[in-house]
Each structure stands twice: as structure tokens, then as C-alpha cells.
Design a protein around this motif. Structure first.
Motif, PDB file in Angstrom:
ATOM      1  N   LEU A  78       0.829  -1.201   0.000  1.00 56.69           N
ATOM      2  CA  LEU A  78       0.000   0.000   0.000  1.00 56.69           C
ATOM      3  C   LEU A  78       0.863   1.250   0.000  1.00 56.69           C
ATOM      4  CD1 LEU A  78      -2.945   1.083   0.238  1.00 56.69           C
ATOM      5  CD2 LEU A  78      -2.586   1.129   2.718  1.00 56.69           C
ATOM      6  N   ASN A  79       1.897   1.260   0.818  1.00 54.10           N
ATOM      7  CA  ASN A  79       2.779   2.426   0.886  1.00 54.10           C
ATOM      8  C   ASN A  79       3.560   2.624  -0.405  1.00 54.10           C
ATOM      9  OD1 ASN A  79       1.936   2.898   3.500  1.00 54.10           O
ATOM     10  ND2 ASN A  79       3.690   1.886   4.455  1.00 54.10           N
ATOM     11  N   ALA A 106     -10.026  -0.760  10.459  1.00 56.27           N
ATOM     12  CA  ALA A 106     -10.408   0.629  10.668  1.00 56.27           C
ATOM     13  C   ALA A 106      -9.566   1.496   9.734  1.00 56.27           C
ATOM     14  CB  ALA A 106     -10.167   1.035  12.116  1.00 56.27           C
ATOM     15  N   ILE A 107     -10.134   2.589   9.263  1.00 53.31           N
ATOM     16  CA  ILE A 107      -9.395   3.515   8.391  1.00 53.31           C
ATOM     17  C   ILE A 107      -8.938   4.684   9.261  1.00 53.31           C
ATOM     18  CG2 ILE A 107      -9.441   4.904   6.293  1.00 53.31           C
ATOM     19  CD1 ILE A 107      -9.731   1.913   5.831  1.00 53.31           C
ATOM     20  N   THR A 108      -7.787   4.535   9.844  1.00 49.63           N
ATOM     21  CA  THR A 108      -7.273   5.543  10.771  1.00 49.63           C
ATOM     22  C   THR A 108      -5.781   5.334  10.990  1.00 49.63           C
ATOM     23  OG1 THR A 108      -7.502   6.490  12.995  1.00 49.63           O
ATOM     24  CG2 THR A 108      -7.814   4.119  12.788  1.00 49.63           C
ATOM     25  N   THR A 109      -5.102   6.402  11.343  1.00 50.40           N
ATOM     26  CA  THR A 109      -3.717   6.284  11.791  1.00 50.40           C
ATOM     27  C   THR A 109      -3.629   6.659  13.270  1.00 50.40           C
ATOM     28  OG1 THR A 109      -3.277   8.553  11.042  1.00 50.40           O
ATOM     29  CG2 THR A 109      -2.748   6.767   9.511  1.00 50.40           C
ATOM     30  N   THR A 126      -5.411   5.727   2.199  1.00 50.06           N
ATOM     31  CA  THR A 126      -5.034   5.214   0.877  1.00 50.06           C
ATOM     32  C   THR A 126      -5.562   3.801   0.648  1.00 50.06           C
ATOM     33  OG1 THR A 126      -2.894   4.625   1.879  1.00 50.06           O
ATOM     34  CG2 THR A 126      -2.983   6.642   0.543  1.00 50.06           C
ATOM     35  N   ALA A 127      -6.028   3.135   1.705  1.00 49.44           N
ATOM     36  CA  ALA A 127      -6.664   1.828   1.529  1.00 49.44           C
ATOM     37  C   ALA A 127      -7.871   1.936   0.614  1.00 49.44           C
ATOM     38  CB  ALA A 127      -7.087   1.261   2.879  1.00 49.44           C
ATOM     39  N   LEU A 128      -8.625   3.023   0.743  1.00 54.55           N
ATOM     40  CA  LEU A 128      -9.792   3.225  -0.123  1.00 54.55           C
ATOM     41  C   LEU A 128      -9.355   3.496  -1.555  1.00 54.55           C
ATOM     42  CD1 LEU A 128     -11.908   5.415   2.317  1.00 54.55           C
ATOM     43  CD2 LEU A 128     -12.029   2.943   1.963  1.00 54.55           C
ATOM     44  N   THR A 129      -8.245   4.204  -1.713  1.00 53.40           N
ATOM     45  CA  THR A 129      -7.679   4.429  -3.044  1.00 53.40           C
ATOM     46  C   THR A 129      -7.308   3.100  -3.692  1.00 53.40           C
ATOM     47  OG1 THR A 129      -6.744   6.530  -2.284  1.00 53.40           O
ATOM     48  CG2 THR A 129      -5.856   5.621  -4.332  1.00 53.40           C
ATOM     49  N   ALA A 130      -6.737   2.205  -2.895  1.00 49.49           N
ATOM     50  CA  ALA A 130      -6.320   0.898  -3.407  1.00 49.49           C
ATOM     51  C   ALA A 130      -7.513   0.081  -3.875  1.00 49.49           C
ATOM     52  CB  ALA A 130      -5.543   0.140  -2.331  1.00 49.49           C
ATOM     53  N   ALA A 159     -14.739  10.012   8.332  1.00 51.49           N
ATOM     54  CA  ALA A 159     -14.212  11.195   7.650  1.00 51.49           C
ATOM     55  C   ALA A 159     -13.475  10.807   6.369  1.00 51.49           C
ATOM     56  CB  ALA A 159     -13.275  11.961   8.590  1.00 51.49           C
ATOM     57  N   ALA A 160     -12.697   9.724   6.438  1.00 46.79           N
ATOM     58  CA  ALA A 160     -11.966   9.261   5.251  1.00 46.79           C
ATOM     59  C   ALA A 160     -12.919   8.796   4.163  1.00 46.79           C
ATOM     60  CB  ALA A 160     -11.020   8.128   5.645  1.00 46.79           C
TER      61      ALA A 160
END
Length: 367
Positions: A78-79, A106-109, A126-130, A159-160
Motif C-alpha cells: 500500500l505504501n 479501521a481507516i485511521t492512523t 489510501t486503503a480506499l484508493t487501493a 471522515a476518510a
């Protein structure tokens, strides 16, 4: 039985139908062809539509993958490049009119890890981008990892999702939002997809379940609420799909909770019920006048073995309420991502998948 017509031909037919009946045709974009699929074009944005005459509706395809997260080796992918993070399986997903997976993270850092939980998953936005780059159109976050970072992580996730404009079901700022279906129209078919989880750790059921006073997940443990949403969707949809997180980890046959819920969902008006959680593949087939999948297994996952590494893409051809055809594209997890099985082993892998319905009480053809 109806015959599936490639999306590129459907677009032309839809334009003609628009002139006759005054309906709007959504824009489409080309997807990459595969050896097992026709070239298709995906709808770009969800559209709403008034009830359409039967003659305007044509078959469409929807593909399902299993559980996805971005831990371990997958975080490295992903990175490095979100647009290629899911690897070669993107060609299979992108060839269908619609595609869906279970986003088990979860979509969070930030956020606070769920106290006492052995495994907690999170990923950057960026998981959603992937997912989008891999041809996925909608994901469910209703699962036992969707709120691994509690209410802080939930706020970041919501939010993401809002920023990305990527459709996610089964999660929301309140109960109505969590159970709300994602809607789109494909080939004249009004499709509604609902996400919910039957699997929640006992100590987190109260904290993670969406209510009218708190955000959270759509819980299938509240059967009355889930069935109510299915009946509501049935009233103004041609196809109703329920995506569930359900089953028992590593148990090869559906458990009693799955067997009890599936016929209730079909009776309430669901045409397709698909889900996962067990980390292995479970049976798929017809139940009464609907189609049920009890377990999609892992899909993009940070660890895998001889059984947990078996995966694939389930593609259904649907017209209205009728599932005309199912197709299994077998794959194995390699380096965290699903890689389609080579031609030499594909026939046996498909036969093995079909055999899984033996203990699931499902049929190869509709009754």
C-alpha cells in the motif's frame, strides 16, 4: 434462462431505450478484459431511477472478494503504490459491472486500540484508493475489525470515507446510516446493497453497535432491524444484496446462526446473501429463490496457509431478482494478495469450490 449481454452492447441498447422511454443513461468507463470475461464498462456514479419496465432491464455482473486488510506485507504494498496494492486480481474485479469486498480494518492512523483485543487492524485512507484502483465499487466495514480503534477510529474512518467518496456500507454515525443500503443502477437494474455483521466480540457489542445515539456498525444480531431494512429495500429495488460478516473461524460448514439467518433474509426479500469471516472458503449456491454464499475466505491478508490461502472471486450474473449464473475464479494468496490459479489447476480448483456446498444445504440450481 436469460443470456448475459456484454456491457458494451448494453450501453448502446440503453441509449436507444432512453430515446423511447425518457430514462437517463449513466456514464460508463472501460474496464480491463480478462481471459474469462467479456470487456465491460462500469457505471461511474450511483444513480437513482423510477421503476423501469421489464423490457428495459438487462443482465449485469457483480463480483465478490473476501476479507481485505492492509497489515504486514500488505502495508508495504500500500505504501509503495496504492494503485497496484491488490495485484493481478484487479483484472478480474474490474471486468464485472460491479465488485465488492469486505474491508476488515479501521481507516485511521490514530484512535485507541480496543482494550484486550488480540488482533487490531488499521490502515491509512489510501486503503480506499487501493480498493477503487483494483476495480472495487463498494465495500462493507461491518465486521469484527471495523472499529478496532474504537470511537476515535470510527470518526477517522467516517471522515476518510466522506473525503474519498468511496461507497462503504455497514458503518455510520448512527443506526440509520449504518444500515442504509448503497444504491446504484446497472443495465436498468436498481441494486441495493446492505452490510451487517453477525460476529462481534461479546465485550464490544454495546460499544460497537450503531444506535440512534452513537455511531458504529450495523449488527445482524439485531435481526428485526436488519430484516426491516431488507423489506424496505425490496419495495423499490430490482436486486437486494446483503453482505454479512458471519460464520465460525476455520469451520468448514456454516454454523447454526448462519443457517438460521439466511432463509429469513431470503424470505424478507434478499436476492443474494454473501459474506465471510471464517478465513476459509465455505459453500455457495441457491437457497429457495435466492443465492447464498456462506464464506468468501481471506482475500488480501497478511498471513496464509494451505487452507486459508485458498481464495477467489465469485461472479454472479443477475437480472432483477434472478441470479442467472455463478462463476468462480479460483486464486491463491501469494505475498498477501490473491493471484488467479493457472489454467492447468483451474478446473480442479473450481470443482473443489463447488463441492463445498455439500454441507451447506445449498443447491447448484435454483429451485
Amino acid at each position: 434462462m436469460d443470456t448475459y449481454i456484454p456491457r458494451r452492447l448494453v450501453v448502446a441498447a440503453a441509449v436507444a431505450a432512453s430515446a423511447l422511454f425518457g430514462t437517463a443513461c449513466s456514464a460508463a468507463e472501460s474496464a480491463t478484459p480478462t481471459a474469462t470475461s467479456d470487456v465491460v464498462e462500469k457505471p461511474t456514479t450511483p444513480t437513482s431511477a423510477e421503476p423501469t419496465p421489464e423490457r428495459e432491464r438487462l443482465p449485469y455482473t457483480i463480483s465478490f472478494g473476501g476479507d481485505v486488510h492492509f497489515e504486514g506485507v500488505l502495508r508495504n504494498r500500500l505504501n509503495a503504490d496504492p494503485k497496484t496494492a491488490l495485484g493481478p486480481i484487479a483484472k478480474v474485479l474490474g471486468a464485472s459491472d460491479l465488485a465488492m469486498v469486505n474491508l476488515e480494518t479501521a481507516i485511521t492512523t490514530g484512535g485507541t486500540p480496543a482494550p484486550g483485543k488480540q488482533f487490531t487492524f488499521r490502515a491509512p485512507a489510501t486503503a480506499l484508493t487501493a480498493l477503487k484502483a483494483a476495480g472495487v465499487d463498494v465495500a462493507s466495514m461491518a465486521n469484527n475489525h471495523g472499529m478496532d480503534y474504537m470511537q476515535g477510529g470510527l470518526a477517522d474512518s467516517l471522515a476518510a470515507i466522506k473525503r474519498s467518496k468511496f461507497p462503504v456500507v455497514g458503518i455510520g454515525g448512527n443506526e440509520d446510516e449504518a444500515y442504509k443500503p448503497w444504491r446504484t443502477t446497472v443495465n436498468g437494474n436498481r441494486v441495493a446493497i446492505i452490510g451487517a455483521t453477525q460476529v462481534l466480540d461479546a465485550e464490544f457489542i454495546q460499544a460497537w453497535t450503531a444506535t440512534d445515539r452513537q455511531g458504529g456498525l450495523a449488527s445482524a444480531k439485531n435481526e428485526a432491524r436488519l430484516l426491516q431494512e431488507v423489506r424496505k429495500a425490496r419495495k423499490n429495488s430490482d436486486t437486494v444484496i446483503v453482505h454479512l460478516h458471519w460464520g465460525t473461524e476455520l469451520q468448514k460448514c456454516p454454523n447454526e446462526a448462519q443457517r438460521a439467518l439466511a432463509p429469513k433474509l431470503i424470505a424478507a426479500g434478499a436476492d443474494v446473501v454473501v459474506g465471510g469471516h471464517a478465513h476459509i472458503l465455505l459453500g455457495s449456491g441457491y437457497l429457495r429463490n435466492g443465492y447464498v454464499n456462506y464464506g468468501m475466505g481471506n482475500f488480501a491478508f497478511y498471513n496464509w496457509g494451505p487452507d486459508t490461502g485458498r481464495t477467489g472471486v465469485l461472479t454472479l450474473t443477475i437480472n432483477g431478482r434472478k441470479v442467472l449464473k455463478d462463476r468462480w475464479t479460483p486464486a491463491t494468496i501469494q505475498g498477501g494478495v490473491p493471484v488467479p490459479v493457472a489454467a492447468a489447476g483451474r478446473q480442479q480448483a473450481v470443482a473443489n469450490w463447488k463441492a463445498l456446498r455439500g454441507c451447506a444445504g445449498l443447491a447448484a440450481t435454483p429451485s
